[in-house]
Design a protein around this motif. Structure first.
Motif, PDB file in Angstrom:
ATOM      1  N   ASP A 142      -4.254   4.511  -3.340  1.00 58.95           N
ATOM      2  CA  ASP A 142      -3.967   3.632  -2.200  1.00 58.95           C
ATOM      3  C   ASP A 142      -3.044   2.495  -2.613  1.00 58.95           C
ATOM      4  O   ASP A 142      -2.193   2.057  -1.835  1.00 58.95           O
ATOM      5  CB  ASP A 142      -5.272   3.069  -1.621  1.00 58.95           C
ATOM      6  CG  ASP A 142      -6.108   4.139  -0.929  1.00 58.95           C
ATOM      7  OD1 ASP A 142      -5.527   5.145  -0.466  1.00 58.95           O
ATOM      8  OD2 ASP A 142      -7.346   3.964  -0.873  1.00 58.95           O
ATOM      9  N   ASP A 143      -3.241   2.025  -3.834  1.00 59.23           N
ATOM     10  CA  ASP A 143      -2.390   0.971  -4.389  1.00 59.23           C
ATOM     11  C   ASP A 143      -1.336   1.649  -5.266  1.00 59.23           C
ATOM     12  O   ASP A 143      -1.665   2.198  -6.326  1.00 59.23           O
ATOM     13  CB  ASP A 143      -3.235   0.009  -5.228  1.00 59.23           C
ATOM     14  CG  ASP A 143      -2.406  -1.106  -5.855  1.00 59.23           C
ATOM     15  OD1 ASP A 143      -1.164  -1.080  -5.721  1.00 59.23           O
ATOM     16  OD2 ASP A 143      -3.004  -1.983  -6.504  1.00 59.23           O
ATOM     17  N   LEU A 203       0.826  -1.192   0.000  1.00 61.85           N
ATOM     18  CA  LEU A 203       0.000   0.000   0.000  1.00 61.85           C
ATOM     19  C   LEU A 203       0.868   1.253   0.000  1.00 61.85           C
ATOM     20  O   LEU A 203       2.008   1.224   0.491  1.00 61.85           O
ATOM     21  CB  LEU A 203      -0.914   0.020   1.233  1.00 61.85           C
ATOM     22  CG  LEU A 203      -1.919  -1.118   1.375  1.00 61.85           C
ATOM     23  CD1 LEU A 203      -2.600  -1.050   2.731  1.00 61.85           C
ATOM     24  CD2 LEU A 203      -2.933  -1.086   0.242  1.00 61.85           C
ATOM     25  N   THR A 204       0.326   2.330  -0.521  1.00 58.90           N
ATOM     26  CA  THR A 204       1.049   3.604  -0.492  1.00 58.90           C
ATOM     27  C   THR A 204       1.357   4.017   0.939  1.00 58.90           C
ATOM     28  O   THR A 204       2.413   4.579   1.231  1.00 58.90           O
ATOM     29  CB  THR A 204       0.223   4.684  -1.205  1.00 58.90           C
ATOM     30  OG1 THR A 204       0.033   4.290  -2.565  1.00 58.90           O
ATOM     31  CG2 THR A 204       0.924   6.028  -1.155  1.00 58.90           C
ATOM     32  N   SER A 205       0.443   3.707   1.854  1.00 61.21           N
ATOM     33  CA  SER A 205       0.661   4.064   3.259  1.00 61.21           C
ATOM     34  C   SER A 205       1.860   3.340   3.872  1.00 61.21           C
ATOM     35  O   SER A 205       2.382   3.767   4.913  1.00 61.21           O
ATOM     36  CB  SER A 205      -0.607   3.744   4.072  1.00 61.21           C
ATOM     37  OG  SER A 205      -0.958   2.378   3.955  1.00 61.21           O
ATOM     38  N   ASP A 206       2.321   2.269   3.232  1.00 60.97           N
ATOM     39  CA  ASP A 206       3.513   1.574   3.717  1.00 60.97           C
ATOM     40  C   ASP A 206       4.756   2.452   3.616  1.00 60.97           C
ATOM     41  O   ASP A 206       5.781   2.152   4.246  1.00 60.97           O
ATOM     42  CB  ASP A 206       3.756   0.292   2.907  1.00 60.97           C
ATOM     43  CG  ASP A 206       2.681  -0.754   3.119  1.00 60.97           C
ATOM     44  OD1 ASP A 206       2.019  -0.720   4.185  1.00 60.97           O
ATOM     45  OD2 ASP A 206       2.487  -1.599   2.225  1.00 60.97           O
ATOM     46  N   PRO A 210       7.268  11.857   2.269  1.00 64.55           N
ATOM     47  CA  PRO A 210       6.480  10.648   2.556  1.00 64.55           C
ATOM     48  C   PRO A 210       5.522  10.327   1.410  1.00 64.55           C
ATOM     49  O   PRO A 210       5.032  11.207   0.720  1.00 64.55           O
ATOM     50  CB  PRO A 210       5.700  11.034   3.821  1.00 64.55           C
ATOM     51  CG  PRO A 210       6.490  12.141   4.454  1.00 64.55           C
ATOM     52  CD  PRO A 210       7.120  12.888   3.308  1.00 64.55           C
ATOM     53  N   ARG A 211       5.275   9.031   1.203  1.00 60.98           N
ATOM     54  CA  ARG A 211       4.291   8.541   0.226  1.00 60.98           C
ATOM     55  C   ARG A 211       4.651   8.911  -1.209  1.00 60.98           C
ATOM     56  O   ARG A 211       3.792   8.975  -2.082  1.00 60.98           O
ATOM     57  CB  ARG A 211       2.886   9.067   0.555  1.00 60.98           C
ATOM     58  CG  ARG A 211       2.374   8.675   1.923  1.00 60.98           C
ATOM     59  CD  ARG A 211       1.053   9.363   2.264  1.00 60.98           C
ATOM     60  NE  ARG A 211      -0.002   8.956   1.347  1.00 60.98           N
ATOM     61  CZ  ARG A 211      -0.875   7.970   1.582  1.00 60.98           C
ATOM     62  NH1 ARG A 211      -0.810   7.287   2.719  1.00 60.98           N
ATOM     63  NH2 ARG A 211      -1.818   7.664   0.710  1.00 60.98           N
ATOM     64  N   ASP A 265       4.761   5.809   4.195  1.00 67.27           N
ATOM     65  CA  ASP A 265       4.500   7.039   4.930  1.00 67.27           C
ATOM     66  C   ASP A 265       5.372   7.066   6.188  1.00 67.27           C
ATOM     67  O   ASP A 265       5.751   6.011   6.714  1.00 67.27           O
ATOM     68  CB  ASP A 265       3.018   7.110   5.317  1.00 67.27           C
ATOM     69  CG  ASP A 265       2.566   8.524   5.615  1.00 67.27           C
ATOM     70  OD1 ASP A 265       3.403   9.447   5.576  1.00 67.27           O
ATOM     71  OD2 ASP A 265       1.367   8.701   5.895  1.00 67.27           O
ATOM     72  N   TYR A 266       5.688   8.236   6.660  1.00 67.12           N
ATOM     73  CA  TYR A 266       6.394   8.375   7.938  1.00 67.12           C
ATOM     74  C   TYR A 266       6.104   9.755   8.497  1.00 67.12           C
ATOM     75  O   TYR A 266       5.669  10.653   7.776  1.00 67.12           O
ATOM     76  CB  TYR A 266       7.901   8.156   7.777  1.00 67.12           C
ATOM     77  CG  TYR A 266       8.633   9.233   7.001  1.00 67.12           C
ATOM     78  CD1 TYR A 266       9.260  10.298   7.660  1.00 67.12           C
ATOM     79  CD2 TYR A 266       8.698   9.200   5.609  1.00 67.12           C
ATOM     80  CE1 TYR A 266       9.930  11.293   6.949  1.00 67.12           C
ATOM     81  CE2 TYR A 266       9.363  10.187   4.894  1.00 67.12           C
ATOM     82  CZ  TYR A 266       9.976  11.229   5.571  1.00 67.12           C
ATOM     83  OH  TYR A 266      10.634  12.212   4.866  1.00 67.12           O
ATOM     84  N   ASP A 267       6.318   9.928   9.781  1.00 66.29           N
ATOM     85  CA  ASP A 267       6.048  11.191  10.454  1.00 66.29           C
ATOM     86  C   ASP A 267       7.221  12.142  10.215  1.00 66.29           C
ATOM     87  O   ASP A 267       8.331  11.884  10.673  1.00 66.29           O
ATOM     88  CB  ASP A 267       5.849  10.958  11.952  1.00 66.29           C
ATOM     89  CG  ASP A 267       5.539  12.249  12.700  1.00 66.29           C
ATOM     90  OD1 ASP A 267       4.989  13.178  12.072  1.00 66.29           O
ATOM     91  OD2 ASP A 267       5.865  12.332  13.899  1.00 66.29           O
ATOM     92  N   ASP A 323      -1.273   9.500  -4.891  1.00 64.51           N
ATOM     93  CA  ASP A 323      -2.662   9.628  -4.429  1.00 64.51           C
ATOM     94  C   ASP A 323      -3.373   8.283  -4.322  1.00 64.51           C
ATOM     95  O   ASP A 323      -4.285   8.119  -3.510  1.00 64.51           O
ATOM     96  CB  ASP A 323      -3.455  10.544  -5.369  1.00 64.51           C
ATOM     97  CG  ASP A 323      -2.940  11.977  -5.345  1.00 64.51           C
ATOM     98  OD1 ASP A 323      -2.491  12.420  -4.275  1.00 64.51           O
ATOM     99  OD2 ASP A 323      -2.992  12.642  -6.396  1.00 64.51           O
TER     100      ASP A 323
END
Length: 359
Positions: free
Chosen positions: A233-234, A2-5, A318-319, A7-9, A231
């Motif tokens: 999700d996949d 997933l794209t969220s994989d 991120p992302r 992501d980071y703060d 943008d």
């Protein structure tokens, strides 16, 4: 996946708003590509990690004065035109078509006769942009504009009115715009800098050469999509941008010779990675020269690298597709752990920030 994989703060205060006082004095996070082991160093220490017979490959493109701020003809309203790439065969005359982004988009539509005029420091209108068409496969509202000038060349006009564009996350930078150019940059052909190269100085390049490390270049015309997040999700559904790249015969020969004798090919930045991997001929098993060819190479985890053995890179948004590329070069877990370390240790992030060596 997933794209969220990816992501980071990213704390806003860690986004570097200006370059380091010394190009090669920024921090360097060294990561073992296989194990994920980390070391905190200074960028000029990179000499310690490169060996005789290795070859560095850097993107020598230069950032264009691509941001044009002017007034709409007829109304005098403020308008902005951002140059992305020349449309069709590049020329050096007084009129040419360019793919652009515009603001305000609603008032600068093709077919409306919209023209934006740009004045030099003396207040003289020396450049105009007429919006004539939508760009092919336009996804972000890109248009085609005809630029024309009263000066001897468009190049002269762009340098009279244009500004060097900075990433949208850098606010109010008023320093030397040359610090957003690499010291080895040549032809102006990019809308953004290949930022991994910003840390090199002529003296550092000389030290590497003295050690027996080769220095070669490619050219990839960096576009604005390098800053955009994915943008979808996949991530596999994301349509990556197309950019033009050139790999000369000398660089192809140097890379092939280094690999044959057991040296490593070290890409300076993700744009160099995309150039080298795009120019790889799988059937021949070697790098081949390319002259301003288009690439839409999208590197996700699972990709098998053919031409690149180590990577020098900055920390990325991120992302983004660049987070996916660096994760593919090692592993997602290694990269996310490295980024967590960088945030905890207060590394400076993104274009004006610190660097990583993944090898």
């Amino acid at each position: 996946m997933l794209t969220s994989d990816f992501d980071y703060d990213l704390p806003p205060e860690l986004i570097a708003q200006e370059p380091a006082p010394d190009r090669d004095g920024c921090r360097l996070l060294v990561m073992d590509r296989a194990t994920g082991a980390l070391e905190d160093r200074v960028f000029r220490d990179i000499v310690d990690y490169l060996h005789p017979g290795d070859v560095l490959v850097a993107n020598e493109t230069r950032v264009m004065p691509a941001r044009l701020i002017g007034k709409k003809r007829g109304t005098g309203g403020a308008a902005e035109v951002f140059l992305l790439r020349q449309h069709g065969t590049p020329t050096q005359n007084r009129s040419a078509l360019w793919e652009v982004l515009v603001r305000p988009g609603k008032r600068l539509k093709p077919g409306s006769g919209a023209v934006v005029d740009f004045a030099d420091a003396a207040g003289n209108t020396v450049l105009s942009a007429e919006v004539v068409d939508w760009a092919q496969n336009a996804q972000k509202g890109e248009r085609v504009a005809r630029l024309s000038t009263t000066l001897p060349s468009l190049d002269e006009a762009l340098h009279a009115v244009g500004r060097t564009p900075l990433p949208p996350y850098i606010k109010d930078y008023a320093g030397d715009e040359e610090l957003y150019q690499t010291v080895y940059s040549r032809r102006e052909s990019s809308a953004a800098a290949p930022t991994a190269g910003l840390h090199f100085t002529p003296a550092l390049i000389d030290r590497l050469r003295e050690k027996g490390v080769g220095w070669e270049t490619v050219e990839l015309e960096v576009g604005l999509d390098t800053f955009r997040i994915v943008d979808e999700d996949d991530p596999e559904r994301h349509v990556i941008h197309t950019e033009f790249y050139t790999v000369g015969q000398r660089t192809a020969d140097a890379v092939n010779e280094a690999r044959e004798r057991g040296g490593r090919v070290v890409a300076v930045g993700t744009t160099s990675v995309r150039s080298l991997e795009s120019a790889w001929d799988a059937e021949a098993g070697r790098l081949v020269p390319k002259d301003r060819e288009a690439t839409s190479l999208y590197i996700l985890p699972g990709y098998e690298f053919h031409a690149v053995d180590a990577l020098i890179t900055n920390f990325h948004v991120p992302r983004s597709t660049l987070m996916m590329l660096v994760s593919a070069f090692s592993t997602r877990d290694n990269i996310m752990a490295a980024y967590a370390h960088a945030v905890a240790e207060r590394y400076r992030m993104l274009s004006f920030g610190d660097a990583m060596l993944i090898g």
